[in-house]
Design a protein around this motif. Sequence first.
Motif, PDB file in Angstrom:
ATOM      1  N   PHE A 147      13.216 -12.077  36.261  1.00  0.00           N
ATOM      2  CA  PHE A 147      14.600 -12.214  35.797  1.00  0.00           C
ATOM      3  C   PHE A 147      15.579 -12.063  36.952  1.00  0.00           C
ATOM      4  O   PHE A 147      16.534 -12.847  37.082  1.00  0.00           O
ATOM      5  CB  PHE A 147      14.886 -11.169  34.719  1.00  0.00           C
ATOM      6  N   ASN A 148      15.362 -11.078  37.819  1.00  0.00           N
ATOM      7  CA  ASN A 148      16.317 -10.831  38.897  1.00  0.00           C
ATOM      8  C   ASN A 148      16.283 -11.880  39.993  1.00  0.00           C
ATOM      9  O   ASN A 148      17.237 -12.008  40.767  1.00  0.00           O
ATOM     10  CB  ASN A 148      16.119  -9.438  39.485  1.00  0.00           C
ATOM     11  N   LYS A 149      15.222 -12.673  40.048  1.00  0.00           N
ATOM     12  CA  LYS A 149      15.223 -13.810  40.959  1.00  0.00           C
ATOM     13  C   LYS A 149      16.267 -14.826  40.519  1.00  0.00           C
ATOM     14  O   LYS A 149      16.869 -15.521  41.346  1.00  0.00           O
ATOM     15  CB  LYS A 149      13.840 -14.460  41.001  1.00  0.00           C
ATOM     16  N   GLN A 150      16.480 -14.922  39.214  1.00  0.00           N
ATOM     17  CA  GLN A 150      17.459 -15.857  38.671  1.00  0.00           C
ATOM     18  C   GLN A 150      18.835 -15.216  38.505  1.00  0.00           C
ATOM     19  O   GLN A 150      19.853 -15.901  38.595  1.00  0.00           O
ATOM     20  CB  GLN A 150      16.986 -16.380  37.309  1.00  0.00           C
ATOM     21  N   HIS A 151      18.854 -13.916  38.261  1.00  0.00           N
ATOM     22  CA  HIS A 151      20.113 -13.204  37.977  1.00  0.00           C
ATOM     23  C   HIS A 151      20.158 -11.897  38.762  1.00  0.00           C
ATOM     24  O   HIS A 151      20.040 -10.807  38.197  1.00  0.00           O
ATOM     25  CB  HIS A 151      20.241 -12.937  36.481  1.00  0.00           C
ATOM     26  N   PRO A 152      20.338 -11.989  40.066  1.00  0.00           N
ATOM     27  CA  PRO A 152      20.304 -10.773  40.901  1.00  0.00           C
ATOM     28  C   PRO A 152      21.443  -9.804  40.623  1.00  0.00           C
ATOM     29  O   PRO A 152      21.339  -8.626  40.994  1.00  0.00           O
ATOM     30  CB  PRO A 152      20.383 -11.337  42.330  1.00  0.00           C
ATOM     31  N   ASP A 153      22.519 -10.254  39.977  1.00  0.00           N
ATOM     32  CA  ASP A 153      23.672  -9.379  39.754  1.00  0.00           C
ATOM     33  C   ASP A 153      23.574  -8.587  38.439  1.00  0.00           C
ATOM     34  O   ASP A 153      24.465  -7.789  38.143  1.00  0.00           O
ATOM     35  CB  ASP A 153      24.970 -10.197  39.740  1.00  0.00           C
ATOM     36  N   ILE A 154      22.512  -8.828  37.667  1.00  0.00           N
ATOM     37  CA  ILE A 154      22.343  -8.068  36.422  1.00  0.00           C
ATOM     38  C   ILE A 154      21.213  -7.062  36.621  1.00  0.00           C
ATOM     39  O   ILE A 154      20.050  -7.437  36.749  1.00  0.00           O
ATOM     40  CB  ILE A 154      22.034  -9.001  35.233  1.00  0.00           C
ATOM     41  N   LYS A 155      21.559  -5.803  36.687  1.00  0.00           N
ATOM     42  CA  LYS A 155      20.592  -4.733  36.913  1.00  0.00           C
ATOM     43  C   LYS A 155      20.215  -4.099  35.579  1.00  0.00           C
ATOM     44  O   LYS A 155      21.076  -3.815  34.758  1.00  0.00           O
ATOM     45  CB  LYS A 155      21.171  -3.662  37.843  1.00  0.00           C
ATOM     46  N   ILE A 156      18.928  -3.873  35.390  1.00  0.00           N
ATOM     47  CA  ILE A 156      18.445  -3.396  34.102  1.00  0.00           C
ATOM     48  C   ILE A 156      17.618  -2.127  34.264  1.00  0.00           C
ATOM     49  O   ILE A 156      16.732  -2.052  35.118  1.00  0.00           O
ATOM     50  CB  ILE A 156      17.591  -4.474  33.406  1.00  0.00           C
ATOM     51  N   THR A 157      17.918  -1.142  33.432  1.00  0.00           N
ATOM     52  CA  THR A 157      17.138   0.091  33.367  1.00  0.00           C
ATOM     53  C   THR A 157      16.469   0.166  31.999  1.00  0.00           C
ATOM     54  O   THR A 157      17.148   0.109  30.969  1.00  0.00           O
ATOM     55  CB  THR A 157      18.031   1.332  33.555  1.00  0.00           C
ATOM     56  N   VAL A 158      15.151   0.265  31.999  1.00  0.00           N
ATOM     57  CA  VAL A 158      14.396   0.387  30.747  1.00  0.00           C
ATOM     58  C   VAL A 158      14.034   1.856  30.558  1.00  0.00           C
ATOM     59  O   VAL A 158      13.353   2.448  31.390  1.00  0.00           O
ATOM     60  CB  VAL A 158      13.124  -0.474  30.772  1.00  0.00           C
ATOM     61  N   GLU A 159      14.480   2.438  29.462  1.00  0.00           N
ATOM     62  CA  GLU A 159      14.188   3.836  29.161  1.00  0.00           C
ATOM     63  C   GLU A 159      13.081   3.920  28.116  1.00  0.00           C
ATOM     64  O   GLU A 159      13.214   3.393  27.015  1.00  0.00           O
ATOM     65  CB  GLU A 159      15.446   4.543  28.649  1.00  0.00           C
ATOM     66  N   ASP A 160      11.979   4.576  28.468  1.00  0.00           N
ATOM     67  CA  ASP A 160      10.845   4.761  27.565  1.00  0.00           C
ATOM     68  C   ASP A 160      11.044   6.072  26.817  1.00  0.00           C
ATOM     69  O   ASP A 160      10.764   7.152  27.338  1.00  0.00           O
ATOM     70  CB  ASP A 160       9.548   4.789  28.374  1.00  0.00           C
ATOM     71  N   LEU A 161      11.525   5.970  25.583  1.00  0.00           N
ATOM     72  CA  LEU A 161      11.859   7.165  24.813  1.00  0.00           C
ATOM     73  C   LEU A 161      10.784   7.542  23.795  1.00  0.00           C
ATOM     74  O   LEU A 161      10.832   8.641  23.237  1.00  0.00           O
ATOM     75  CB  LEU A 161      13.186   6.946  24.061  1.00  0.00           C
ATOM     76  N   GLY A 162       9.851   6.656  23.528  1.00  0.00           N
ATOM     77  CA  GLY A 162       8.895   6.885  22.456  1.00  0.00           C
ATOM     78  C   GLY A 162       9.377   6.209  21.182  1.00  0.00           C
ATOM     79  O   GLY A 162      10.581   6.147  20.909  1.00  0.00           O
ATOM     80  N   ASN A 163       8.440   5.716  20.393  1.00  0.00           N
ATOM     81  CA  ASN A 163       8.767   4.916  19.218  1.00  0.00           C
ATOM     82  C   ASN A 163       9.649   5.658  18.217  1.00  0.00           C
ATOM     83  O   ASN A 163      10.703   5.163  17.809  1.00  0.00           O
ATOM     84  CB  ASN A 163       7.466   4.462  18.539  1.00  0.00           C
ATOM     85  N   GLN A 164       9.235   6.847  17.816  1.00  0.00           N
ATOM     86  CA  GLN A 164       9.990   7.567  16.791  1.00  0.00           C
ATOM     87  C   GLN A 164      11.366   7.970  17.283  1.00  0.00           C
ATOM     88  O   GLN A 164      12.344   7.935  16.532  1.00  0.00           O
ATOM     89  CB  GLN A 164       9.219   8.816  16.333  1.00  0.00           C
TER      90      GLN A 164
END
Length: 424
Positions: free
Chosen positions: A46-63
Amino acid sequence: MRFKLIGATAAVALLASGSAYAEPANLTIWSWNVAASALKSTLEGFNKQHPDIKITVEDLGNQQVFDKMLAACAAGGEGLPDIVSVENFEAEIFWSRFPDCFANLKELGYTADIQAKFPDFKRTELEVGDVAYAMPWDSGPVAAFYRRDFYEKAGVDPASIKTWDDFIAAGKKISEANPGVVMSQADLNGDSEWFRMIANEQGCGYFSSDGQNITINQPACVATLEKVKQMKDAGTLTAANWDEKIQANTAGKVATQIYGGWYEGTVRSTSPDEKGKWGVYMMPSLTADGPHAANLGGSSLAIAANSPNKEAAWTYVNYALGTNEGQVSMLKSFGLVPSLLSAVQDPFVNEPLPYWGNQKVWADILSTLPKIVPSRGTAFQTDADSIYKATQTKYLAGGYPDAKAALDDAANQVASATGLPIAK
């Protein structure tokens, strides 16, 4: 929506194509476990196409994701991230209780052409009237994951197993030829998984397709529950929870696990030493010429209505879920089964996989996607499932004279809990 140095006509065209430019942004996504890891695997592409959009994925657990979403939506969306993972099974709880909490993706570029890239059974729970609250992500086309060596020792050809009665007969041969090995396992005390899989295969569920009637006691559901009990009584199904199933896989104590296609990654990652011993075949049916497709599990991505970065969030969601590149990267890395119909044409999907005895397992599994019957969860899915599980436990222990009586009781309980009528 703000566009960079393009005219109004061009802007409309880009929006219609689902590929509008987005301002630079920092996005946060809530997800869990393997799903969170899979999302992270898309970021490089994704960042190869959109380097200006930074994304943080937070793993919180399903529940925790579910609980935090409920709390945030109850507070008017306060505290939500830009993007959230939503299980299809529970999705309609949010749309019905908090219809203003999530953005209508149609207003961000989710066109009819993009919608058509996904099977109806995935969209059913994500769209209400003219509003598309979420975009389909992974799905769970059901398959039988089996030990080739155990079947071969018993002289059982999986291609000969067309019905659940065939499955019972094969199980007896396999257990006899492989002492200490059971045919399959089900969480008979804590889950509704087998009932939901076979009922969906037979076109039945807790609720009608429009979500307005209770259908748990319809003939196809009754036949399903009868078959589950027959398999239990025959010893074909033994009780085991999630962890116990994985232990049985690794210890070589079970011949078959029936699950959504995402279970491929579970088997491969938790039993790495059994490379080449496992294979896949399509789920049996109640009759030889009956349907052989169902869904168990799967999720979607939704965008918070109060996110200041909705355009950027849509740009990411459409890349991760609306392109073969995004979806197949998650399939390769973590075995998340794409809902995107075009993914079946990806070269990776048609590769023989060494772990699975060089079988083209993804081509086989994904071929069932268009055949799966939509099954509504409705806002009352959790209530209905809890009632069903208690009914199942009582019925399997001999607490009802037959499956019809059991499901009539369940239907009456669901009616009391939801106020919905029981279908005639």
